[in-house]
Design an enzyme around this catalytic site. Structure first.
Site, short mmCIF file in Angstrom:
data_model
loop_
_atom_site.label_atom_id
_atom_site.label_comp_id
_atom_site.label_asym_id
_atom_site.label_seq_id
_atom_site.Cartn_x
_atom_site.Cartn_y
_atom_site.Cartn_z
N LEU A 10 -59.43 56.40 34.69
CA LEU A 10 -60.62 56.02 34.24
C LEU A 10 -61.44 57.08 33.70
CD1 LEU A 10 -61.88 53.94 37.47
CD2 LEU A 10 -61.09 53.04 35.33
N GLY A 11 -61.15 58.28 33.97
CA GLY A 11 -61.96 59.43 33.57
C GLY A 11 -61.30 60.76 33.76
N GLY A 56 -62.02 65.07 34.04
CA GLY A 56 -62.84 66.22 33.85
C GLY A 56 -62.08 67.60 33.95
N GLY A 57 -62.93 68.54 33.90
CA GLY A 57 -62.21 69.82 33.88
C GLY A 57 -61.52 70.22 35.39
N PHE A 58 -62.01 69.71 36.39
CA PHE A 58 -61.46 70.03 37.65
C PHE A 58 -60.89 68.82 38.36
CE2 PHE A 58 -65.23 72.38 36.64
CZ PHE A 58 -64.77 73.62 36.71
N SER A 59 -60.81 67.49 37.69
CA SER A 59 -60.52 66.25 38.58
C SER A 59 -60.17 65.13 37.77
CB SER A 59 -61.46 66.07 39.48
OG SER A 59 -62.68 65.64 38.99
N LYS A 68 -60.59 59.68 43.18
CA LYS A 68 -60.82 60.95 42.72
C LYS A 68 -59.73 61.89 43.00
CE LYS A 68 -64.32 64.44 41.66
NZ LYS A 68 -65.70 64.79 41.77
N ASP A 125 -75.71 68.83 39.45
CA ASP A 125 -75.31 68.37 38.03
C ASP A 125 -75.63 66.76 37.78
OD1 ASP A 125 -73.85 68.43 35.75
OD2 ASP A 125 -71.92 67.87 36.42
#
Length: 318
Positions: A34-35, A37-40, A57, A164
């Site tokens: 689904l997505g 990111g930089g860390f996950s 996640k 954030d």
């Protein structure tokens, strides 16, 4: 001899390669990414028995410090119970990271799946069709996000800052109710900075984990002796309200031009379109939150008071 078509072979290959994950004895099939990111990353998963869908996640940990950050996120998810904050369904940690041998581990968080996606996705569609949200819908969405922050900022055991807050970290339910998510950047709301080392550490963390175009000015250049409090989220909240009106943070526009976001912030100038369907009152509410000096910035309960007053004005115009 029967032969399979290429599409059939590929489909069967994908089915055979489908991953199954075990979270505390419960098995899920991984459906799609689904997505990232930089860390996950976040994947769509399905319970192997009930076929109910969830979001998974995965946080990759390359060190003991990474593991601690993942455990902190799980801890915040367990602690924060509010209708407008994402619910943690299950979590576990697999493997062990070792800073010497550089092995990795993974944290797994099972979360609700919101098929409507994020507020960022929703606003992108509206922007593409050049359709502004109705002001009452804006205030309804904004109020829900404010309630989530109010809960976090006024916890009995001490305030927690999200750090954030942005449209990409707000999911939408089927009824378009906002759900604040991604608690990986959460931290105690009030932090005493004692010296250059403390200041540099917080500045580095903010640069790594707080999105630039929603980040409060005091996090760009942290003073050596100061107190940083939960009002860093109020700045982000002002940027988010602007995005509800005009689809992006006011500083996304600056970033896209290649100009300095930090300089644009400390100048105090926020551009509002000359031709707009929105009133000065809602613009004033945004500027009420975008105070450069954090000591002049309101707390969340003051923002809610202003929002409630604005709601009453809208009701009187009907």
């Amino acid at each position: 001899m029967n032969t399979l078509g290429l599409s059939t072979i590929l489909r069967l290959g994908c089915m055979c390669a489908a991953e199954t994950v075990d979270i505390n004895g419960i098995k899920y099939n991984v459906i799609e990414l689904l997505g990232q990111g930089g860390f996950s990353c976040v994947e769509l998963i399905e319970h192997t028995t009930t076929k109910r869908k969830y979001a998974l996640k995965r946080i990759k940990c390359h060190s003991i410090d990474d593991e601690q950050l993942a455990e902190n996120e799980i801890s915040y998810c367990k602690q924060l119970k509010h209708p407008n904050i994402i619910e943690l369904i299950d979590a576990c940690h697999k493997g062990a990271a070792d800073s010497v041998i550089q092995s990795t581990s993974e944290a797994f968080l099972v979360l609700p799946y919101y098929k409507r996606g994020t507020l960022h996705d929703y606003l992108s569609l509206k922007s593409f069709s050049k359709t502004y949200l109705e002001i009452r819908e804006i205030i309804r969405l904004f109020s829900g996000i404010c309630q989530a922050l109010n809960y976090m900022h006024n916890l009995r055991d001490g305030p927690i800052a999200h750090r954030d807050l942005k449209t990409g970290n707000v999911c939408l339910t089927d009824n378009l109710d906002p759900i604040l998510m991604d608690l990986g950047s959460c931290a105690p709301g009030k932090i005493q900075i004692c010296g250059q080392q403390d200041a540099q550490l917080l500045q580095d963390i903010a640069a790594e984990r707080c999105s630039m175009t929603y980040r409060a000015p005091e996090l760009f250049h942290v003073e050596s002796y100061c107190v940083i409090d939960q009002r860093i989220d109020i700045w982000s909240l002002g940027c988010l309200l602007y995005a509800l009106l005009y689809f992006k943070s006011p500083f996304d526009i600056v970033y896209e031009r290649g100009d300095s976001v930090n300089l644009a912030m400390i100048s105090g100038n926020v551009y509002f379109p000359v031709e707009t369907v929105f009133s000065n009152e809602i613009h004033n509410l945004i500027m009420f939150m975008l105070k450069i000096n954090p000591s002049e910035r309101p707390f969340i309960d003051q923002v809610i008071d202003r929002v409630d007053e604005y709601k009453r004005q809208l009701e009187n115009t009907v």
